[in-house]
Design a protein around this motif. Structure first.
Motif, PDB file in Angstrom:
ATOM      1  N   ARG A 122       0.894  -0.750  -0.244  1.00 53.51           N
ATOM      2  CA  ARG A 122       0.179  -0.144   0.002  1.00 53.51           C
ATOM      3  C   ARG A 122       1.201   1.286   0.059  1.00 53.51           C
ATOM      4  N   LEU A 123       1.752   1.395  -1.094  1.00 54.51           N
ATOM      5  CA  LEU A 123       3.246   2.183  -0.746  1.00 54.51           C
ATOM      6  C   LEU A 123       2.204   3.684  -1.712  1.00 54.51           C
ATOM      7  N   SER A 124       1.011   3.371  -2.129  1.00 55.38           N
ATOM      8  CA  SER A 124       0.324   4.419  -3.003  1.00 55.38           C
ATOM      9  C   SER A 124      -1.414   4.478  -2.986  1.00 55.38           C
ATOM     10  N   ASP A 125      -1.954   5.751  -3.381  1.00 56.08           N
ATOM     11  CA  ASP A 125      -3.382   5.213  -3.158  1.00 56.08           C
ATOM     12  C   ASP A 125      -3.517   5.160  -4.764  1.00 56.08           C
ATOM     13  N   SER A 126      -3.203   5.269  -5.854  1.00 58.78           N
ATOM     14  CA  SER A 126      -3.178   5.416  -7.300  1.00 58.78           C
ATOM     15  C   SER A 126      -1.882   5.102  -7.781  1.00 58.78           C
ATOM     16  N   ALA A 127      -2.538   4.456  -8.968  1.00 57.45           N
ATOM     17  CA  ALA A 127      -0.649   3.333  -9.879  1.00 57.45           C
ATOM     18  C   ALA A 127      -1.439   4.341 -11.337  1.00 57.45           C
ATOM     19  N   LEU A 128      -0.499   4.864 -11.939  1.00 55.66           N
ATOM     20  CA  LEU A 128      -0.530   4.723 -13.234  1.00 55.66           C
ATOM     21  C   LEU A 128       0.438   3.717 -14.141  1.00 55.66           C
ATOM     22  N   ILE A 129      -0.086   3.250 -15.534  1.00 57.82           N
ATOM     23  CA  ILE A 129       1.386   2.507 -16.284  1.00 57.82           C
ATOM     24  C   ILE A 129       1.453   3.185 -17.201  1.00 57.82           C
ATOM     25  N   LEU A 136       0.065  -6.357 -19.143  1.00 60.47           N
ATOM     26  CA  LEU A 136       0.049  -6.486 -17.738  1.00 60.47           C
ATOM     27  C   LEU A 136      -1.615  -6.620 -16.268  1.00 60.47           C
ATOM     28  N   THR A 137      -2.222  -7.401 -17.881  1.00 56.21           N
ATOM     29  CA  THR A 137      -4.070  -7.218 -17.883  1.00 56.21           C
ATOM     30  C   THR A 137      -3.701  -8.134 -16.318  1.00 56.21           C
ATOM     31  N   PRO A 138      -2.709  -9.453 -16.002  1.00 56.65           N
ATOM     32  CA  PRO A 138      -3.099 -10.344 -14.493  1.00 56.65           C
ATOM     33  C   PRO A 138      -3.019  -9.355 -13.755  1.00 56.65           C
ATOM     34  N   ALA A 139      -1.232  -8.426 -14.108  1.00 58.01           N
ATOM     35  CA  ALA A 139      -1.049  -7.964 -12.336  1.00 58.01           C
ATOM     36  C   ALA A 139      -1.406  -6.742 -12.277  1.00 58.01           C
ATOM     37  N   VAL A 140      -2.318  -6.147 -12.858  1.00 50.08           N
ATOM     38  CA  VAL A 140      -3.615  -4.999 -12.938  1.00 50.08           C
ATOM     39  C   VAL A 140      -5.096  -5.939 -11.494  1.00 50.08           C
ATOM     40  N   LYS A 141      -4.870  -6.506 -11.805  1.00 52.25           N
ATOM     41  CA  LYS A 141      -5.778  -7.974 -11.160  1.00 52.25           C
ATOM     42  C   LYS A 141      -5.610  -8.072 -10.329  1.00 52.25           C
ATOM     43  N   ALA A 142      -4.171  -8.770  -9.558  1.00 50.41           N
ATOM     44  CA  ALA A 142      -3.578  -8.771  -8.369  1.00 50.41           C
ATOM     45  C   ALA A 142      -3.907  -7.659  -8.091  1.00 50.41           C
ATOM     46  N   ALA A 143      -2.986  -6.928  -8.152  1.00 50.87           N
ATOM     47  CA  ALA A 143      -2.902  -5.688  -7.413  1.00 50.87           C
ATOM     48  C   ALA A 143      -4.606  -4.921  -6.632  1.00 50.87           C
ATOM     49  N   ARG A 144      -5.119  -4.804  -7.555  1.00 48.37           N
ATOM     50  CA  ARG A 144      -6.595  -4.538  -6.930  1.00 48.37           C
ATOM     51  C   ARG A 144      -7.256  -5.720  -6.258  1.00 48.37           C
ATOM     52  N   SER A 145      -6.283  -6.800  -6.402  1.00 43.65           N
ATOM     53  CA  SER A 145      -7.413  -7.706  -5.091  1.00 43.65           C
ATOM     54  C   SER A 145      -6.440  -7.351  -3.847  1.00 43.65           C
ATOM     55  N   LEU A 146      -4.732  -6.891  -4.136  1.00 43.70           N
ATOM     56  CA  LEU A 146      -4.391  -6.818  -2.644  1.00 43.70           C
ATOM     57  C   LEU A 146      -4.995  -5.860  -1.990  1.00 43.70           C
ATOM     58  N   ASN A 147      -5.106  -5.141  -3.151  1.00 36.26           N
ATOM     59  CA  ASN A 147      -5.487  -3.715  -2.464  1.00 36.26           C
ATOM     60  C   ASN A 147      -7.023  -3.237  -3.404  1.00 36.26           C
ATOM     61  N   PRO A 148      -7.700  -3.488  -2.197  1.00 28.87           N
ATOM     62  CA  PRO A 148      -9.119  -3.146  -3.356  1.00 28.87           C
ATOM     63  C   PRO A 148      -9.347  -1.155  -3.730  1.00 28.87           C
ATOM     64  N   SER A 149      -8.944  -0.567  -3.146  1.00 29.62           N
ATOM     65  CA  SER A 149      -8.953   0.585  -3.117  1.00 29.62           C
ATOM     66  C   SER A 149      -7.773   1.261  -3.793  1.00 29.62           C
ATOM     67  N   LEU A 150      -7.037   0.374  -4.583  1.00 30.84           N
ATOM     68  CA  LEU A 150      -5.758   1.082  -5.266  1.00 30.84           C
ATOM     69  C   LEU A 150      -6.787   1.193  -6.576  1.00 30.84           C
ATOM     70  N   TYR A 151      -6.280   2.407  -6.618  1.00 28.81           N
ATOM     71  CA  TYR A 151      -6.219   3.012  -9.019  1.00 28.81           C
ATOM     72  C   TYR A 151      -5.998   3.007  -9.136  1.00 28.81           C
ATOM     73  N   VAL A 152      -6.881   2.370 -10.157  1.00 26.77           N
ATOM     74  CA  VAL A 152      -5.598   2.576 -11.538  1.00 26.77           C
ATOM     75  C   VAL A 152      -5.886   2.527 -12.963  1.00 26.77           C
ATOM     76  N   ALA A 153      -4.522   3.027 -14.091  1.00 24.15           N
ATOM     77  CA  ALA A 153      -5.407   3.594 -14.543  1.00 24.15           C
ATOM     78  C   ALA A 153      -4.180   3.626 -15.826  1.00 24.15           C
ATOM     79  N   ALA A 154      -4.206   3.168 -17.696  1.00 19.65           N
ATOM     80  CA  ALA A 154      -3.120   3.233 -18.319  1.00 19.65           C
ATOM     81  C   ALA A 154      -2.696   4.494 -19.190  1.00 19.65           C
ATOM     82  N   ALA A 155      -1.848   5.003 -19.223  1.00 21.02           N
ATOM     83  CA  ALA A 155      -1.793   5.954 -20.568  1.00 21.02           C
ATOM     84  C   ALA A 155      -0.758   5.472 -21.405  1.00 21.02           C
ATOM     85  N   PHE A 156      -1.223   5.225 -22.523  1.00 20.10           N
ATOM     86  CA  PHE A 156      -0.982   4.610 -24.208  1.00 20.10           C
ATOM     87  C   PHE A 156       0.200   6.102 -24.571  1.00 20.10           C
TER      88      PHE A 156
END
Length: 203
Positions: A122-129, A136-156
């Protein structure tokens, strides 16, 4: 203010920039760019995932200078994570001509590992990839599972898109050319008693 960690897929970004702009935008300040993409967040760290160029000394020199400039411009904010290149001999079945194929390895695994580990701690509230790599899809799912409050987005990056990541992270978006133009490092970056000049080939 929410805290933010940015995960940059170096080669996904590099190839997108090169396709869109040639070499003109490669002297990119990843910290400035990250802050412009999420201006309301407190940037904790930019994790930059790359690999040393093989068998091309001039390119390796430019790459090393860029990485040192990033660190000098942004003390304590940039973490460079190195993967590796793998050489594979290739041969044409028709004509018998041979060549060496270079394949970059470990970047997606390193990004996935860091994302999941950071989420668990829980080093941050949000993650930008900054990537369009659907691996990277499985990792995003795993991160959300470990920290359900984590906001994750991708910048293409330019010329890159993943429908799978977009579906998984509806807040994802393309990085605009203007933000890239406005986030270039100074022509000369100085720090720790050294100076790093933008490569002539990147002008």
């Amino acid at each position: 203010m929410s805290s933010l960690i940015v995960y940059v897929d170096g080669f996904n970004l590099y190839h997108g920039l090169k396709e869109q702009f040639g070499r003109r935008m490669l002297w990119l300040d990843l910290v400035d760019l990250s802050k412009s993409l999420r201006p309301r967040s407190n940037l904790v760290q930019v994790r930059y995932f790359t690999a040393p160029v093989l068998d091309e000394p001039p390119a390796a020199s430019r790459q090393g200078r860029y990485q040192q400039a990033l660190l000098a411009q942004n003390p304590g904010l940039v973490d460079i994570v190195q993967g590796r290149y793998q050489k594979k001999p290739m041969k044409c079945r028709k004509c018998g001509a041979g060549w060496t194929h270079y394949e970059e390895k470990e970047t997606d695994v390193n990004i996935a590992t860091s994302l999941v580990a950071d989420a668990a701690r829980r080093l941050s509230d949000s993650a930008l990839i900054v990537s369009a790599d659907s691996d990277l899809t499985p990792a995003v799912k795993a991160a959300r599972s470990l920290n359900p409050s984590l906001y994750v987005a991708a910048a293409f990056p330019p010329k890159r898109f993943s429908a799978e990541l977009k579906k998984l992270m509806p807040g994802s978006f393309h990085i605009s050319p203007n933000k890239i133009r406005q986030s270039q490092l100074p022509q000369t970056v100085s720090g720790a008693g050294r100076s790093y000049l933008r490569p002539v080939k990147w002008s």
